[in-house]
Scaffold this active site. Sequence first.
Site, PDB file in Angstrom:
ATOM      1  N   CYS A   1       0.805  -1.229   0.000  1.00 37.68           N
ATOM      2  CA  CYS A   1       0.000   0.000   0.000  1.00 37.68           C
ATOM      3  C   CYS A   1       0.836   1.276   0.000  1.00 37.68           C
ATOM      4  O   CYS A   1       0.308   2.367  -0.240  1.00 37.68           O
ATOM      5  CB  CYS A   1      -0.938   0.003   1.203  1.00 37.68           C
ATOM      6  SG  CYS A   1      -1.966  -1.479   1.319  1.00 37.68           S
TER       7      CYS A   1
ATOM      8  N   HIS B   1      -3.610   6.768   3.512  1.00 38.65           N
ATOM      9  CA  HIS B   1      -4.012   5.531   2.871  1.00 38.65           C
ATOM     10  C   HIS B   1      -5.414   5.158   3.346  1.00 38.65           C
ATOM     11  O   HIS B   1      -5.713   5.196   4.542  1.00 38.65           O
ATOM     12  CB  HIS B   1      -3.020   4.425   3.232  1.00 38.65           C
ATOM     13  CG  HIS B   1      -3.451   3.070   2.784  1.00 38.65           C
ATOM     14  ND1 HIS B   1      -3.920   2.829   1.510  1.00 38.65           N
ATOM     15  CD2 HIS B   1      -3.502   1.873   3.451  1.00 38.65           C
ATOM     16  CE1 HIS B   1      -4.236   1.543   1.408  1.00 38.65           C
ATOM     17  NE2 HIS B   1      -4.002   0.950   2.553  1.00 38.65           N
TER      18      HIS B   1
ATOM     19  N   ASN C   1     -10.350   0.030   0.071  1.00 43.72           N
ATOM     20  CA  ASN C   1      -8.893   0.010   0.123  1.00 43.72           C
ATOM     21  C   ASN C   1      -8.361  -0.488  -1.217  1.00 43.72           C
ATOM     22  O   ASN C   1      -8.546  -1.650  -1.563  1.00 43.72           O
ATOM     23  CB  ASN C   1      -8.456  -0.905   1.270  1.00 43.72           C
ATOM     24  CG  ASN C   1      -6.946  -1.021   1.404  1.00 43.72           C
ATOM     25  OD1 ASN C   1      -6.192  -0.598   0.532  1.00 43.72           O
ATOM     26  ND2 ASN C   1      -6.497  -1.614   2.489  1.00 43.72           N
TER      27      ASN C   1
END
Length: 320
Positions: free
Chosen positions: A110, A244, A274
């Site tokens: 990520c 994030h 996500n």
Amino acid sequence: MSFYVAGTGSALPEKAVTNDDLAQFLDTSDEWIVTRTGIRRRHILTHERLQDLAIASAKTALEDAGVCGAEVDLIVCATMRADTVTPSLACAVAEAIGSTAPAFDVNAACVGVLYCMEIADAFAASGKAKTVLVVSAEAMSKLVDWSDRSTCVLFGDGAGAMVLRAGEGRLAGELSTRPDTHAIRMPNIEGNSPYNQIEQERIVLSMDGGEVYKFAVNAMGHNIEEVCARAGLSPADIDWYLPHQANVRIIDASLKKFKIDKSKVLLNIDECGNMSATSVMVLLDQYAKKGTFHCGDKLLLVAFGGGLTSGAVIIEWKKK
């Protein structure tokens, strides 16, 4: 000499899957997912290839920056799963935009986009690149276990891109790793070698939610404080935080613990879920297109992910 953001772009799959859609085959509900994650829907690949999204976002970013493919000196893509092991996703993008620049992929989960930005900084500082195309593209729907409600409800697919040009704009960067190969894990294919003696693991993403939560809350705060110190700023000096988009509970807990003004924090997790490395890139493009950022605004991008990796980058917005 470093870089400034000259253009951005993003692309999402056509199909949007709501929590109610997931409840048709999982023991879950819209309320259960929203209260625990903040996610209401996510975009999922159907007929599209991941490189289709990557190329579309790259072309949009180039057009936004007023740059053609031949002007690009470096292409770096953040992804955990390209359509092919080789050629890289970056090479597919290069072919589509007519570039012969060095092109390669980066897998830092990520945090991949922030790793790519720091690579771009190094190339710009050394004079090896004046124009860098950073692309992120993730197909999380092809990695998760769709029978596991604790993970599959979290993720979505998408791509984003930014054109970085040599100049003043990046104020500071911070990357770090707290090595942990089990908290978030996705095995690769062992293949069919007659000599292989390693048993094939189940090829789906697994995650220790509690461990990831604790790491994420502390890592976000640490990286924010560290990158601000490197830039000679305080967290209060930041105009916009782009975290994030993993879980709204993680974001809220980190903000509270480190006393970050919530009104400065940008979100799209409710609509996108996500998207791993793509999350901060799509977030940046969406709010840029809304006209949220103004010349001189200080933006702090912060992320955490498998590895366990984390990082933050502060840029001053130059694009008008």
